[in-house]
Design a protein around this motif. Structure first.
Motif, PDB file in Angstrom:
ATOM      1  N   ARG A  32       0.810  -1.217   0.000  1.00  0.00           N
ATOM      2  CA  ARG A  32       0.000   0.000   0.000  1.00  0.00           C
ATOM      3  C   ARG A  32       0.849   1.275   0.000  1.00  0.00           C
ATOM      4  O   ARG A  32       0.294   2.373  -0.085  1.00  0.00           O
ATOM      5  CB  ARG A  32      -0.947  -0.006   1.197  1.00  0.00           C
ATOM      6  CG  ARG A  32      -1.977  -1.131   1.093  1.00  0.00           C
ATOM      7  CD  ARG A  32      -3.127  -0.980   2.070  1.00  0.00           C
ATOM      8  NE  ARG A  32      -2.788  -0.492   3.385  1.00  0.00           N
ATOM      9  CZ  ARG A  32      -2.652  -1.263   4.478  1.00  0.00           C
ATOM     10  NH1 ARG A  32      -2.819  -2.561   4.398  1.00  0.00           N
ATOM     11  NH2 ARG A  32      -2.354  -0.718   5.633  1.00  0.00           N
ATOM     12  N   HIS A  33       2.158   1.154   0.120  1.00  0.00           N
ATOM     13  CA  HIS A  33       3.033   2.332   0.065  1.00  0.00           C
ATOM     14  C   HIS A  33       3.011   2.883  -1.362  1.00  0.00           C
ATOM     15  O   HIS A  33       3.248   2.160  -2.313  1.00  0.00           O
ATOM     16  CB  HIS A  33       4.460   1.957   0.461  1.00  0.00           C
ATOM     17  CG  HIS A  33       4.673   1.824   1.933  1.00  0.00           C
ATOM     18  ND1 HIS A  33       3.907   1.022   2.741  1.00  0.00           N
ATOM     19  CD2 HIS A  33       5.600   2.396   2.747  1.00  0.00           C
ATOM     20  CE1 HIS A  33       4.340   1.099   3.987  1.00  0.00           C
ATOM     21  NE2 HIS A  33       5.358   1.933   4.023  1.00  0.00           N
ATOM     22  N   ARG A  34       2.729   4.150  -1.505  1.00  0.00           N
ATOM     23  CA  ARG A  34       2.629   4.785  -2.825  1.00  0.00           C
ATOM     24  C   ARG A  34       3.962   5.336  -3.325  1.00  0.00           C
ATOM     25  O   ARG A  34       4.192   5.390  -4.515  1.00  0.00           O
ATOM     26  CB  ARG A  34       1.620   5.926  -2.760  1.00  0.00           C
ATOM     27  CG  ARG A  34       0.240   5.515  -2.303  1.00  0.00           C
ATOM     28  CD  ARG A  34      -0.516   4.800  -3.334  1.00  0.00           C
ATOM     29  NE  ARG A  34      -0.776   5.754  -4.407  1.00  0.00           N
ATOM     30  CZ  ARG A  34      -1.449   5.481  -5.488  1.00  0.00           C
ATOM     31  NH1 ARG A  34      -1.940   4.293  -5.653  1.00  0.00           N
ATOM     32  NH2 ARG A  34      -1.636   6.382  -6.418  1.00  0.00           N
ATOM     33  N   LEU A  35       4.816   5.780  -2.389  1.00  0.00           N
ATOM     34  CA  LEU A  35       6.086   6.385  -2.774  1.00  0.00           C
ATOM     35  C   LEU A  35       6.978   6.459  -1.551  1.00  0.00           C
ATOM     36  O   LEU A  35       6.520   6.817  -0.471  1.00  0.00           O
ATOM     37  CB  LEU A  35       5.859   7.803  -3.324  1.00  0.00           C
ATOM     38  CG  LEU A  35       7.076   8.586  -3.803  1.00  0.00           C
ATOM     39  CD1 LEU A  35       7.696   7.933  -5.042  1.00  0.00           C
ATOM     40  CD2 LEU A  35       6.691  10.027  -4.114  1.00  0.00           C
ATOM     41  N   ALA A  36       8.245   6.132  -1.723  1.00  0.00           N
ATOM     42  CA  ALA A  36       9.254   6.326  -0.683  1.00  0.00           C
ATOM     43  C   ALA A  36      10.253   7.345  -1.223  1.00  0.00           C
ATOM     44  O   ALA A  36      10.736   7.204  -2.347  1.00  0.00           O
ATOM     45  CB  ALA A  36       9.955   5.009  -0.358  1.00  0.00           C
TER      46      ALA A  36
END
Length: 182
Positions: A56-60
């Motif tokens: 679910r992480h969209r961007l790091a």
């Protein structure tokens, strides 16, 4: 400059988003971990703790090369993601700066977020213009300024220009909000 400026940058970007009073649809996390130059223990601990959420992480985003005038992002992601980010940067960040986007064929744009990139999270490195020459990322001498300060006596919080930090934080806030909202 080395990671400390990036920590201040992330914190200030989050503060700006909160002060705007318009919450994005998704959570924005500012994470500061340690041990990036030796064994990546902080990054791996974060990954282990959030393993079930990684999809679910969209961007790091990592900022580990100093904070000066904002230039933009180097992105490791699918071409469609890179193109959407280019369009957003060109439109939303034109006046502020910090809207440039370049893709990298490396697995990760930085060591701090490599474990997340390896597991499919789109990743970006936040980049600044060389404060001494005005060189942009891609110029062969762009990083020269950083390595004159890296781990030197000038590598301290007093070296951070508060105006450059604020402009960079505004750019990073826009990128973080975009990733969390769309």
């Amino acid at each position: 400059m080395d990671d400390g400026a990036g920590a201040f940058l992330g914190w200030e970007a989050a503060r700006m988003i909160a002060a705007a009073g318009v919450a994005p649809r998704r959570t924005i996390r500012v994470v500061m971990w340690n041990n990036e130059e030796t064994r990546q223990r902080g990054a791996h601990a974060y990954f282990d703790r959030h393993r079930d959420e990684i999809k679910r992480h969209r961007l790091a985003v990592e900022s580990d090369i100093g904070v000066f005038e904002p230039w933009g992002l180097v992105v490791a992601a699918e071409d469609s993601v890179v193109e959407r980010m280019r369009a957003f940067g060109a439109h939303a960040l034109r006046a502020l700066g910090g809207g440039n986007v370049t893709a990298t064929d490396r697995e990760a744009p930085g060591e701090d977020i490599a474990v997340l990139c390896k597991h499919g999270v789109p990743c970006a490195g936040f980049l600044s213009v060389n404060p001494e020459t005005g060189a942009a990322p891609g110029d062969p001498h762009w990083e020269d300024h950083y390595f004159r300060h890296h781990h030197a006596s000038s590598d301290r919080v007093e070296a951070i220009d508060k105006h450059q930090l604020r402009r960079s934080a505004a750019a990073l806030a826009a990128w973080a909000y975009m990733a969390a909202e769309y």
